[in-house]
Design a protein around this motif. Sequence first.
Motif, PDB file in Angstrom:
ATOM      1  N   THR A   1     -33.167  11.891  20.807  1.00 38.66           N
ATOM      2  CA  THR A   1     -32.575  10.880  21.682  1.00 38.66           C
ATOM      3  C   THR A   1     -32.117   9.687  20.858  1.00 38.66           C
ATOM      4  O   THR A   1     -32.847   9.213  19.986  1.00 38.66           O
ATOM      5  CB  THR A   1     -33.600  10.415  22.736  1.00 38.66           C
ATOM      6  N   VAL A   2     -30.908   9.203  21.134  1.00 37.45           N
ATOM      7  CA  VAL A   2     -30.383   8.004  20.494  1.00 37.45           C
ATOM      8  C   VAL A   2     -30.285   6.908  21.552  1.00 37.45           C
ATOM      9  O   VAL A   2     -29.576   7.060  22.550  1.00 37.45           O
ATOM     10  CB  VAL A   2     -28.999   8.251  19.865  1.00 37.45           C
ATOM     11  N   PHE A   3     -31.010   5.810  21.329  1.00 36.81           N
ATOM     12  CA  PHE A   3     -30.937   4.654  22.219  1.00 36.81           C
ATOM     13  C   PHE A   3     -29.881   3.691  21.678  1.00 36.81           C
ATOM     14  O   PHE A   3     -30.062   3.096  20.616  1.00 36.81           O
ATOM     15  CB  PHE A   3     -32.298   3.975  22.332  1.00 36.81           C
ATOM     16  N   VAL A   4     -28.792   3.554  22.416  1.00 37.00           N
ATOM     17  CA  VAL A   4     -27.628   2.791  21.956  1.00 37.00           C
ATOM     18  C   VAL A   4     -27.473   1.515  22.776  1.00 37.00           C
ATOM     19  O   VAL A   4     -27.611   1.539  24.004  1.00 37.00           O
ATOM     20  CB  VAL A   4     -26.350   3.641  22.095  1.00 37.00           C
ATOM     21  N   TYR A   5     -27.171   0.398  22.101  1.00 35.33           N
ATOM     22  CA  TYR A   5     -26.706  -0.772  22.842  1.00 35.33           C
ATOM     23  C   TYR A   5     -25.203  -0.899  22.601  1.00 35.33           C
ATOM     24  O   TYR A   5     -24.738  -1.022  21.456  1.00 35.33           O
ATOM     25  CB  TYR A   5     -27.491  -2.038  22.507  1.00 35.33           C
ATOM     26  N   PRO A   6     -24.409  -0.805  23.664  1.00 37.83           N
ATOM     27  CA  PRO A   6     -22.954  -0.711  23.531  1.00 37.83           C
ATOM     28  C   PRO A   6     -22.309  -1.851  22.755  1.00 37.83           C
ATOM     29  O   PRO A   6     -21.248  -1.659  22.145  1.00 37.83           O
ATOM     30  CB  PRO A   6     -22.473  -0.699  24.992  1.00 37.83           C
ATOM     31  N   ASN A   7     -22.936  -3.014  22.747  1.00 44.33           N
ATOM     32  CA  ASN A   7     -22.312  -4.167  22.110  1.00 44.33           C
ATOM     33  C   ASN A   7     -22.217  -4.061  20.588  1.00 44.33           C
ATOM     34  O   ASN A   7     -21.552  -4.867  19.954  1.00 44.33           O
ATOM     35  CB  ASN A   7     -23.066  -5.441  22.483  1.00 44.33           C
ATOM     36  N   ILE A   8     -22.874  -3.059  19.990  1.00 45.85           N
ATOM     37  CA  ILE A   8     -22.776  -2.876  18.538  1.00 45.85           C
ATOM     38  C   ILE A   8     -21.690  -1.863  18.161  1.00 45.85           C
ATOM     39  O   ILE A   8     -21.177  -1.875  17.045  1.00 45.85           O
ATOM     40  CB  ILE A   8     -24.122  -2.403  17.940  1.00 45.85           C
ATOM     41  N   ILE A   9     -21.321  -0.990  19.078  1.00 46.17           N
ATOM     42  CA  ILE A   9     -20.468   0.149  18.753  1.00 46.17           C
ATOM     43  C   ILE A   9     -19.059  -0.315  18.362  1.00 46.17           C
ATOM     44  O   ILE A   9     -18.391  -1.039  19.104  1.00 46.17           O
ATOM     45  CB  ILE A   9     -20.390   1.135  19.940  1.00 46.17           C
ATOM     46  N   GLY A  10     -18.634   0.100  17.168  1.00 49.40           N
ATOM     47  CA  GLY A  10     -17.310  -0.242  16.663  1.00 49.40           C
ATOM     48  C   GLY A  10     -17.156  -1.680  16.201  1.00 49.40           C
ATOM     49  O   GLY A  10     -16.061  -2.089  15.810  1.00 49.40           O
ATOM     50  N   LYS A  11     -18.255  -2.451  16.214  1.00 53.48           N
ATOM     51  CA  LYS A  11     -18.164  -3.876  15.864  1.00 53.48           C
ATOM     52  C   LYS A  11     -18.404  -4.142  14.373  1.00 53.48           C
ATOM     53  O   LYS A  11     -18.144  -5.238  13.892  1.00 53.48           O
ATOM     54  CB  LYS A  11     -19.179  -4.678  16.679  1.00 53.48           C
ATOM     55  N   THR A  12     -18.905  -3.160  13.653  1.00 52.33           N
ATOM     56  CA  THR A  12     -19.172  -3.308  12.225  1.00 52.33           C
ATOM     57  C   THR A  12     -19.008  -1.956  11.552  1.00 52.33           C
ATOM     58  O   THR A  12     -19.174  -0.903  12.203  1.00 52.33           O
ATOM     59  CB  THR A  12     -20.605  -3.835  11.975  1.00 52.33           C
ATOM     60  N   ALA A  13     -18.714  -1.973  10.263  1.00 45.96           N
ATOM     61  CA  ALA A  13     -18.551  -0.716   9.520  1.00 45.96           C
ATOM     62  C   ALA A  13     -19.853   0.062   9.444  1.00 45.96           C
ATOM     63  O   ALA A  13     -19.849   1.271   9.180  1.00 45.96           O
ATOM     64  CB  ALA A  13     -18.030  -1.007   8.117  1.00 45.96           C
ATOM     65  N   ASN A  14     -20.971  -0.605   9.673  1.00 47.24           N
ATOM     66  CA  ASN A  14     -22.274   0.064   9.613  1.00 47.24           C
ATOM     67  C   ASN A  14     -22.705   0.647  10.955  1.00 47.24           C
ATOM     68  O   ASN A  14     -23.782   1.230  11.056  1.00 47.24           O
ATOM     69  CB  ASN A  14     -23.339  -0.915   9.126  1.00 47.24           C
ATOM     70  N   ALA A  15     -21.882   0.447  11.991  1.00 51.43           N
ATOM     71  CA  ALA A  15     -22.211   0.976  13.317  1.00 51.43           C
ATOM     72  C   ALA A  15     -21.399   2.234  13.595  1.00 51.43           C
ATOM     73  O   ALA A  15     -20.368   2.495  12.978  1.00 51.43           O
ATOM     74  CB  ALA A  15     -21.933  -0.075  14.381  1.00 51.43           C
ATOM     75  N   MET A  16     -21.887   3.022  14.555  1.00 54.31           N
ATOM     76  CA  MET A  16     -21.149   4.204  14.982  1.00 54.31           C
ATOM     77  C   MET A  16     -19.921   3.802  15.787  1.00 54.31           C
ATOM     78  O   MET A  16     -19.800   2.673  16.254  1.00 54.31           O
ATOM     79  CB  MET A  16     -22.044   5.110  15.839  1.00 54.31           C
ATOM     80  N   THR A  17     -19.019   4.755  15.967  1.00 57.52           N
ATOM     81  CA  THR A  17     -17.861   4.584  16.835  1.00 57.52           C
ATOM     82  C   THR A  17     -18.105   5.372  18.122  1.00 57.52           C
ATOM     83  O   THR A  17     -18.985   6.247  18.176  1.00 57.52           O
ATOM     84  CB  THR A  17     -16.586   5.096  16.166  1.00 57.52           C
ATOM     85  N   TRP A  18     -17.305   5.085  19.134  1.00 54.22           N
ATOM     86  CA  TRP A  18     -17.453   5.833  20.380  1.00 54.22           C
ATOM     87  C   TRP A  18     -17.081   7.305  20.180  1.00 54.22           C
ATOM     88  O   TRP A  18     -17.650   8.189  20.816  1.00 54.22           O
ATOM     89  CB  TRP A  18     -16.594   5.204  21.475  1.00 54.22           C
ATOM     90  N   ASP A  19     -16.137   7.573  19.299  1.00 52.80           N
ATOM     91  CA  ASP A  19     -15.784   8.976  19.016  1.00 52.80           C
ATOM     92  C   ASP A  19     -16.986   9.726  18.449  1.00 52.80           C
ATOM     93  O   ASP A  19     -17.244  10.890  18.802  1.00 52.80           O
ATOM     94  CB  ASP A  19     -14.625   9.046  18.022  1.00 52.80           C
ATOM     95  N   GLN A  20     -17.746   9.081  17.553  1.00 52.57           N
ATOM     96  CA  GLN A  20     -18.922   9.720  16.978  1.00 52.57           C
ATOM     97  C   GLN A  20     -20.010   9.934  18.041  1.00 52.57           C
ATOM     98  O   GLN A  20     -20.657  10.985  18.064  1.00 52.57           O
ATOM     99  CB  GLN A  20     -19.453   8.869  15.829  1.00 52.57           C
TER     100      GLN A  20
END
Length: 414
Positions: A138-157
């Motif tokens: 299980t991956v617990f994601v907070y949407p506000n990080i996604i795509g906001k930094t090169a170290n974060a995942m993208t929505w495509d991933q």
Amino acid sequence: MLHGRVRKNLNSSLDHGSIMTGPRALLAAIVLLLTFPTNAARKVSVSEQAGATVLCYHIVEGPRDPRMEISRDTFRQQMRYLEMTGYNVIPLRHLQEFVVGKRASLPKNSVVITIDDGWRSTYTEVFPELKRRKWPFTVFVYPNIIGKTANAMTWDQIREMAKAGVDIQSHTFSHAFLSRGRNRSKSEAAYTEWLQRELVKSKEVLEKETGKKVQFLAYPYGDYDQNVAEHAGKAGYSAALTCNFGKVTKGSDPLLMRRVVIDKKMDFATFRRFLGAERMVLAEVTPTPGKTVEGIVSTISAKIPNFKDVDPKSVGMAVLSLGDVLPYSYDANTGEIAVVVRDALNSVKARSHRALVWATDRKTGKRFEASWIFKLPDPDAPPPAAAPEEALPAVTASTSAPPPVVVGGGGKRK
């Protein structure tokens, strides 16, 4: 990123000090068993054994973090250990169903793997490693990080992982402290509205992006209070996970499920101890622990002095560095266990190898382990210069009890 529970590392009781060599090793082991109170003397309830341990990871290999980032090698070692020594990785959903009584039982030695936040390493390091093993996580994601930094995942991933069966769940929308005590500057009405938005908006965004239902929540920083838990239930979450240390058992509060947070300071013995393993005493160990082997290693062996106290069907042996479980032999009449490794060792480049023996107590079902490292000579290294012979110091076993697990409060960043 730091989590909300602070723990003191354990000095290893599962590795060195539990293994003896020398002609009087067996006698020393028996003396140790008589003077050191073993787990067999302590009654362990069935409920203590049932359930599962939930592991909580954050970052593997990068980005650099003083606390929550662990190395790729450490992560892979832990996964090999789970795979090779009898653990069963189950979906978080199965544990939640067990907790609330919808599932009658779980496999023995059940483990749930969770990853928090949404860092890129979840996709680049964790996903391929667990996908190869066909393990749920299980991956617990907070949407506000996604795509906001090169170290974060993208929505495509994230969508790719969800399509492959990875369980994508909520870590709130912005990864903020949720408890009322952390938000005293807000009015009661403003706080309640903000809390509801953090819980609901994350759920809505993740369900829209993945096309799958979101029903689980991980409290950021492990920060919550009873009011937060109640709002989580009202927002549609059927379970929520804390950073409180411990095992999840039947009857646990589904909105306050415990986890074991894995951090940079945790050594391998501590990792195993937190999963429930206690120290096992071994004798007649070969190759000699911590030594560089001279010649060819064909067999790894040891003897369990108190073999009559363990369930013979539970005894196992593995060389973790090999990555595959090799056939081993165990004599229930003598406690001797061995594995033939000659060809397998020749097929890997590693010079340092870790052997591990495990078993469960016949009466209590408690798991015991012993581990040791041996080294092979470097074939490209020049031969060592001759040295005068000298007597080796006697190897003695520690008679002190292993230190207790210490769990403290914190409120630091997770």
